[in-house]
Design an enzyme around this catalytic site. Structure first.
Site, PDB file in Angstrom:
ATOM      1  N   ARG A  82     117.940 168.127 -13.407  1.00 24.50           N
ATOM      2  CA  ARG A  82     117.784 168.805 -12.173  1.00 24.50           C
ATOM      3  C   ARG A  82     116.107 168.528 -12.032  1.00 24.50           C
ATOM      4  NH1 ARG A  82     122.352 168.405 -11.334  1.00 24.50           N
ATOM      5  NH2 ARG A  82     123.824 170.359 -10.822  1.00 24.50           N
ATOM      6  N   HIS A 133     119.829 160.044  -7.087  1.00 22.81           N
ATOM      7  CA  HIS A 133     120.637 161.184  -7.617  1.00 22.81           C
ATOM      8  C   HIS A 133     121.958 160.465  -7.776  1.00 22.81           C
ATOM      9  CE1 HIS A 133     121.072 165.813  -7.690  1.00 22.81           C
ATOM     10  NE2 HIS A 133     122.082 164.963  -8.501  1.00 22.81           N
TER      11      HIS A 133
END
Length: 308
Positions: free
Chosen positions: A223, A271
């Site tokens: 993350r 991502h």
């Protein structure tokens, strides 16, 4: 059963069609249309709207459309509302592919070769056997274990670290704060697949990098808020780290002026490491709905105390 989907509308339409064919007793509504709010039992979302129980008083669970649930503000949700993250083969396979690509790329110096290409340099470097390269994966959940199994088949010397003890064939397993330093000291390539919690926020920082072998490499697919950007840049510029493959950042996207875009030792991706695959994801969703109907625990249920 009536359920509500609030996320990517194109994916939602495909899920709606699939469920109509394979589970006609389940009606999927696409946000903002929700039918009779008193009949909605499940909400599937990346970010839920506010006042959940006021809007849908018979809501039985909140399901994430992704592998994580840290995007939810658990403190703002009803304390007795089950929260479930997505566990499906497509997500797992995607992460295995990305981690394998990243580790192999770092192992074979591809970040350096990409920079040499930009500079029109034809220069070969020595190749190490995979067995002499120590790979450490932080996070031994579904994704971490699957990635380690694949890396082990390629001959890498593999280790894993988690908060609590785990065992995995062919992998040296470390756990807890007391064993973190020993794990880091034997990680030539460090892969972060940890969820975002209060303990992991900012974890990838100067102190952690200093415990890695000099010239180690980083793969960050956990993350974004786990990585301290200035500390990474300092570690790369000093040579403490040799290269980094970064898939998650905070914020996303990075501003055009951010140094990650142009740093010669950073390979940046937007991502994309692991993405929900429509058919396998909706099949996993249906399995969880059937488990709920049978009174069985749903797969991926979040432990509120741990945050994942």
């Amino acid at each position: 059963m009536q359920i509500l989907y609030k996320s990517d509308p194109q994916r939602g339409a495909l899920w709606q069609q699939w469920l109509a064919q394979h589970a006609p007793d389940i009606q999927l509504h696409l946000w903002p249309e929700s039918g009779n709010p008193h009949e909605i039992e499940m909400l599937i979302a990346w970010q839920p709207p506010e006042r959940l129980m006021e809007t849908w008083p018979n809501l039985k669970a909140l399901l994430s459309v992704g592998a994580g649930a840290d995007q939810f503000d658990l403190a703002a949700l009803p304390p007795d509302l089950p929260v479930v993250r997505m566990i499906e083969p497509g997500l797992t396979q995607g992460m295995v592919e990305y981690v394998t690509f990243a580790v192999l790329g770092l192992h074979r110096d591809m970040v350096r070769y990409l920079q040499q290409q930009r500079e029109a340099q034809w220069l070969a470097h020595s190749v190490r056997p995979a067995a002499t390269r120590r790979v450490g994966v932080m996070g031994l959940g579904e994704l971490g274990q699957a990635a380690l199994r694949q890396l082990a088949t390629l001959g890498f010397d593999c280790a894993g670290w988690s908060r609590t003890p785990r065992q995995l064939d062919g992998v040296a397993c470390f756990h807890g704060d007391g064993q973190l330093s020993a794990f880091l000291a034997r990680s030539d390539i460090l892969v972060c697949l940890l969820p975002l919690t209060a303990e992991t926020r900012g974890l990838l920082n100067r102190d952690l990098f200093s415990q890695l072998p000099p010239g180690a490499a980083l793969v960050q697919a956990g993350r974004g808020a786990q990585l301290h950007h200035a500390d990474l840049l300092a570690a790369l510029d000093s040579g403490q780290l040799g290269a980094a493959v970064i898939d998650v950042t905070d914020p996303e996207p990075l501003p055009p002026s951010h140094p990650f875009w142009r740093h010669p030792a950073i390979w940046l991706t937007p991502h994309i490491a692991s993405q929900t695959q429509n058919e396998s994801a909706v099949a996993a969703l249906l399995e969880n709905l059937r488990r709920y109907q049978r009174g069985e625990p749903m797969i991926g249920l979040i432990d509120r105390a741990r945050g994942y």
